[in-house]
Design a protein around this motif. Structure first.
Motif, PDB file in Angstrom:
ATOM      1  N   ALA A 209       8.497  32.740 -41.023  1.00  0.00           N
ATOM      2  CA  ALA A 209       9.461  33.194 -42.035  1.00  0.00           C
ATOM      3  C   ALA A 209      10.102  34.509 -41.621  1.00  0.00           C
ATOM      4  O   ALA A 209      11.319  34.702 -41.775  1.00  0.00           O
ATOM      5  CB  ALA A 209       8.751  33.346 -43.381  1.00  0.00           C
ATOM      6  N   ILE A 210       9.301  35.431 -41.084  1.00  0.00           N
ATOM      7  CA  ILE A 210       9.850  36.719 -40.647  1.00  0.00           C
ATOM      8  C   ILE A 210      10.797  36.526 -39.468  1.00  0.00           C
ATOM      9  O   ILE A 210      11.871  37.140 -39.414  1.00  0.00           O
ATOM     10  CB  ILE A 210       8.702  37.675 -40.285  1.00  0.00           C
ATOM     11  N   GLN A 211      10.444  35.656 -38.523  1.00  0.00           N
ATOM     12  CA  GLN A 211      11.294  35.435 -37.366  1.00  0.00           C
ATOM     13  C   GLN A 211      12.609  34.769 -37.761  1.00  0.00           C
ATOM     14  O   GLN A 211      13.688  35.159 -37.272  1.00  0.00           O
ATOM     15  CB  GLN A 211      10.551  34.576 -36.332  1.00  0.00           C
ATOM     16  N   ILE A 212      12.544  33.779 -38.642  1.00  0.00           N
ATOM     17  CA  ILE A 212      13.781  33.113 -39.089  1.00  0.00           C
ATOM     18  C   ILE A 212      14.677  34.101 -39.826  1.00  0.00           C
ATOM     19  O   ILE A 212      15.910  34.102 -39.670  1.00  0.00           O
ATOM     20  CB  ILE A 212      13.433  31.905 -39.970  1.00  0.00           C
ATOM     21  N   ASN A 213      14.087  34.956 -40.639  1.00  0.00           N
ATOM     22  CA  ASN A 213      14.889  35.949 -41.360  1.00  0.00           C
ATOM     23  C   ASN A 213      15.540  36.932 -40.401  1.00  0.00           C
ATOM     24  O   ASN A 213      16.672  37.365 -40.633  1.00  0.00           O
ATOM     25  CB  ASN A 213      13.987  36.686 -42.353  1.00  0.00           C
ATOM     26  N   ARG A 214      14.855  37.297 -39.346  1.00  0.00           N
ATOM     27  CA  ARG A 214      15.459  38.215 -38.373  1.00  0.00           C
ATOM     28  C   ARG A 214      16.616  37.565 -37.631  1.00  0.00           C
ATOM     29  O   ARG A 214      17.533  38.255 -37.184  1.00  0.00           O
ATOM     30  CB  ARG A 214      14.398  38.668 -37.363  1.00  0.00           C
ATOM     31  N   GLU A 215      16.584  36.231 -37.513  1.00  0.00           N
ATOM     32  CA  GLU A 215      17.655  35.538 -36.783  1.00  0.00           C
ATOM     33  C   GLU A 215      18.852  35.209 -37.662  1.00  0.00           C
ATOM     34  O   GLU A 215      20.000  35.374 -37.243  1.00  0.00           O
ATOM     35  CB  GLU A 215      17.096  34.259 -36.153  1.00  0.00           C
ATOM     36  N   VAL A 216      18.597  34.738 -38.893  1.00  0.00           N
ATOM     37  CA  VAL A 216      19.697  34.261 -39.740  1.00  0.00           C
ATOM     38  C   VAL A 216      19.946  35.162 -40.939  1.00  0.00           C
ATOM     39  O   VAL A 216      20.961  35.000 -41.632  1.00  0.00           O
ATOM     40  CB  VAL A 216      19.418  32.824 -40.231  1.00  0.00           C
ATOM     41  N   GLY A 217      19.040  36.087 -41.225  1.00  0.00           N
ATOM     42  CA  GLY A 217      19.237  36.970 -42.368  1.00  0.00           C
ATOM     43  C   GLY A 217      18.774  36.331 -43.670  1.00  0.00           C
ATOM     44  O   GLY A 217      18.204  35.237 -43.699  1.00  0.00           O
ATOM     45  N   GLY A 218      19.012  37.014 -44.770  1.00  0.00           N
ATOM     46  CA  GLY A 218      18.612  36.525 -46.078  1.00  0.00           C
ATOM     47  C   GLY A 218      17.640  37.484 -46.753  1.00  0.00           C
ATOM     48  O   GLY A 218      17.330  38.569 -46.228  1.00  0.00           O
ATOM     49  N   ASN A 219      17.202  37.092 -47.936  1.00  0.00           N
ATOM     50  CA  ASN A 219      16.282  37.909 -48.717  1.00  0.00           C
ATOM     51  C   ASN A 219      14.850  37.551 -48.321  1.00  0.00           C
ATOM     52  O   ASN A 219      14.294  36.551 -48.776  1.00  0.00           O
ATOM     53  CB  ASN A 219      16.503  37.669 -50.224  1.00  0.00           C
ATOM     54  N   LEU A 220      14.273  38.367 -47.476  1.00  0.00           N
ATOM     55  CA  LEU A 220      12.937  38.075 -46.960  1.00  0.00           C
ATOM     56  C   LEU A 220      11.883  38.217 -48.049  1.00  0.00           C
ATOM     57  O   LEU A 220      10.869  37.510 -48.030  1.00  0.00           O
ATOM     58  CB  LEU A 220      12.620  39.005 -45.787  1.00  0.00           C
ATOM     59  N   ALA A 221      12.109  39.090 -49.023  1.00  0.00           N
ATOM     60  CA  ALA A 221      11.123  39.277 -50.087  1.00  0.00           C
ATOM     61  C   ALA A 221      10.941  37.993 -50.893  1.00  0.00           C
ATOM     62  O   ALA A 221       9.806  37.592 -51.209  1.00  0.00           O
ATOM     63  CB  ALA A 221      11.549  40.429 -51.000  1.00  0.00           C
ATOM     64  N   GLU A 222      12.047  37.311 -51.217  1.00  0.00           N
ATOM     65  CA  GLU A 222      11.943  36.046 -51.958  1.00  0.00           C
ATOM     66  C   GLU A 222      11.275  34.971 -51.113  1.00  0.00           C
ATOM     67  O   GLU A 222      10.481  34.162 -51.635  1.00  0.00           O
ATOM     68  CB  GLU A 222      13.336  35.593 -52.391  1.00  0.00           C
ATOM     69  N   VAL A 223      11.578  34.949 -49.829  1.00  0.00           N
ATOM     70  CA  VAL A 223      10.944  33.964 -48.944  1.00  0.00           C
ATOM     71  C   VAL A 223       9.441  34.188 -48.897  1.00  0.00           C
ATOM     72  O   VAL A 223       8.645  33.238 -48.982  1.00  0.00           O
ATOM     73  CB  VAL A 223      11.556  34.044 -47.530  1.00  0.00           C
ATOM     74  N   LEU A 224       9.027  35.440 -48.795  1.00  0.00           N
ATOM     75  CA  LEU A 224       7.592  35.739 -48.762  1.00  0.00           C
ATOM     76  C   LEU A 224       6.930  35.398 -50.086  1.00  0.00           C
ATOM     77  O   LEU A 224       5.759  34.975 -50.112  1.00  0.00           O
ATOM     78  CB  LEU A 224       7.372  37.213 -48.414  1.00  0.00           C
ATOM     79  N   ASP A 225       7.652  35.567 -51.201  1.00  0.00           N
ATOM     80  CA  ASP A 225       7.089  35.169 -52.505  1.00  0.00           C
ATOM     81  C   ASP A 225       6.860  33.664 -52.565  1.00  0.00           C
ATOM     82  O   ASP A 225       5.826  33.194 -53.092  1.00  0.00           O
ATOM     83  CB  ASP A 225       8.030  35.598 -53.629  1.00  0.00           C
TER      84      ASP A 225
END
Length: 309
Positions: A209-225
C-alpha cells in the motif's frame, strides 16, 4: 521562657545560614555525570566472557555457523553465537547433573545429548512468539501511521513516531526501517525485508500500500485505515480458528511427550528394567524404530492441526 525563645531563634538562623552557605548537593549524582564505565564484574562473569571470546575465535576460524546472527535477532536475543552456545552448554551440564543425581548415567546422557536440538527449538519458539506479538501490534501500528499522516507528517516521520510510541518488537523493527532508510536504502526494500523477516503477510499488504501510494499518489491514511480493518477481521477469524484447534494441539503435545515421560519414570523407579533397551541390539533397533514412527506421527499431527487460511 524568653531565653528559650531566643535560643530557638538563634538555632533556626544558624541552620538557615549553614544551609545557604554550604555548597548544595548536585541534583544529578556524580556517577551519572561521569562517563559510563563498565565495572570489572565478578569472577564468573570474567570467566564466561573469556570463554565466549575463545569460542568465538574458534567458530570464526573454522567458519562454523550453528546459530546465525539473524536467527538470534529474530528471537529477540541480544547475544552472539558464542554466548548462546555457552549458555546452551551450561544448561546441558545442569540437566546432565540433575539426570545423574536422579536416575544415573543413562538419564544424564539422555538430558545432555539433545542440547543442540533444544537450543534450536528455543530459538524457534522465541522467534515465533516475537512474530506473533508483532502481528498482534499491527493494528495499533497502522493507527499510529494513519494518525501521523493525517497530522501532515511524511511516511518516514510517521514511521519514526510509531517507533517511539510502540513497544517491542514493533518499535525495534520500525527503528530498523528508519535507520536503513537514513543510510540510503530504499524504503520499499526495507519494508519488504521487515515483512520477510517477521513472516507477516499483513505487513506485506502495508508495504504494498505504501509503495503504490508513492507511485500513484492518493490519501495513504484512508488506505491504511482500510488495510487495518481487513487485518482486524482476519485476526478475529484467526483467533476463532486457534481456539478450535487448541484441543488438537494440546492432545498432540501430550502424545509426543508421553513416551519420554514414561521412559524417564521407569529409569528413575527401576533402572534395571530399562537397561536392556540401551545395551542390547534389539533395544537399539526398537529405539530407532520408535524415533522414526514418532517423527512420522508428529509431522502427521502437525499437518492436521496446522490450518491454513
Amino acid at each position: 521562657m524568653l531565653l528559650t525563645g531566643m535560643a530557638l531563634m538563634l538555632s533556626a538562623i544558624l541552620i538557615f545560614g549553614v544551609a545557604v552557605i554550604l555548597p548544595k548537593t548536585p541534583e544529578v549524582p556524580m556517577d551519572r555525570r561521569r562517563p559510563y564505565q563498565v565495572g570489572p564484574g565478578s569472577q564468573l562473569t570474567r570467566f564466561a566472557g573469556s570463554a565466549a571470546d575463545v569460542l568465538h575465535r574458534v567458530l570464526a576460524r573454522r567458519n562454523i555457523r550453528m546459530f546465525n546472527r539473524e536467527e538470534l535477532e529474530n528471537a529477540g536475543l541480544r547475544m552472539s553465537q558464542a554466548d548462546f552456545v555457552i549458555l546452551m552448554i551450561a544448561g546441558a551440564l545442569v540437566g546432565a547433573l540433575i539426570g545423574l543425581v536422579v536416575g544415573g548415567p543413562w538419564v544424564a546422557v539422555l538430558f545432555f545429548l539433545p542440547a543442540p536440538l533444544v537450543g534450536r527449538l528455543v530459538i524457534r519458539f522465541l522467534a515465533g512468539k516475537r512474530r506473533a506479538k508483532f502481528d498482534d501490534q499491527l493494528g495499533d501500528t497502522l493507527q499510529l501511521l494513519a494518525g501521523g499522516l493525517r497530522a501532515g507528517h511524511s511516511i518516514l516521520r510517521a514511521i519514526d513516531a510509531a517507533a517511539n510510541e510502540s513497544t517491542s518488537p514493533t518499535a525495534e523493527e520500525m527503528r530498523r526501517i528508519i535507520t536503513e532508510t537514513s543510510l540510503g536504502r530504499d524504503l520499499e526494500a526495507s519494508l519488504n525485508d521487515t515483512a520477510t523477516r517477521m513472516r507477516s503477510e499483513d505487513f506485506v499488504w502495508i508495504a504494498q500500500a505504501i509503495q503504490i501510494n508513492r507511485e500513484v499518489g492518493g490519501n495513504l491514511a484512508e488506505v491504511l485505515d482500510q488495510v487495518n480493518e481487513t487485518i482486524r477481521e482476519r485476526s478475529e477469524i484467526k483467533g476463532h480458528i486457534k481456539s478450535l484447534a487448541a484441543e488438537g494441539k494440546f492432545s498432540g503435545y501430550i502424545l509426543m511427550a508421553l513416551p519420554f515421560g514414561i521412559v524417564t519414570m521407569l529409569m528413575v523407579v527401576n533402572p534395571g528394567y530399562m537397561e536392556p533397551m540401551f545395551t542390547h541390539p534389539l533395544g537399539w533397533g526398537m529405539i530407532a524404530a520408535s524415533a522414526i514412527l514418532m517423527t512420522i506421527g508428529g509431522l502427521w499431527m502437525r499437518k492436521i492441526i496446522d490450518l491454513k487460511f
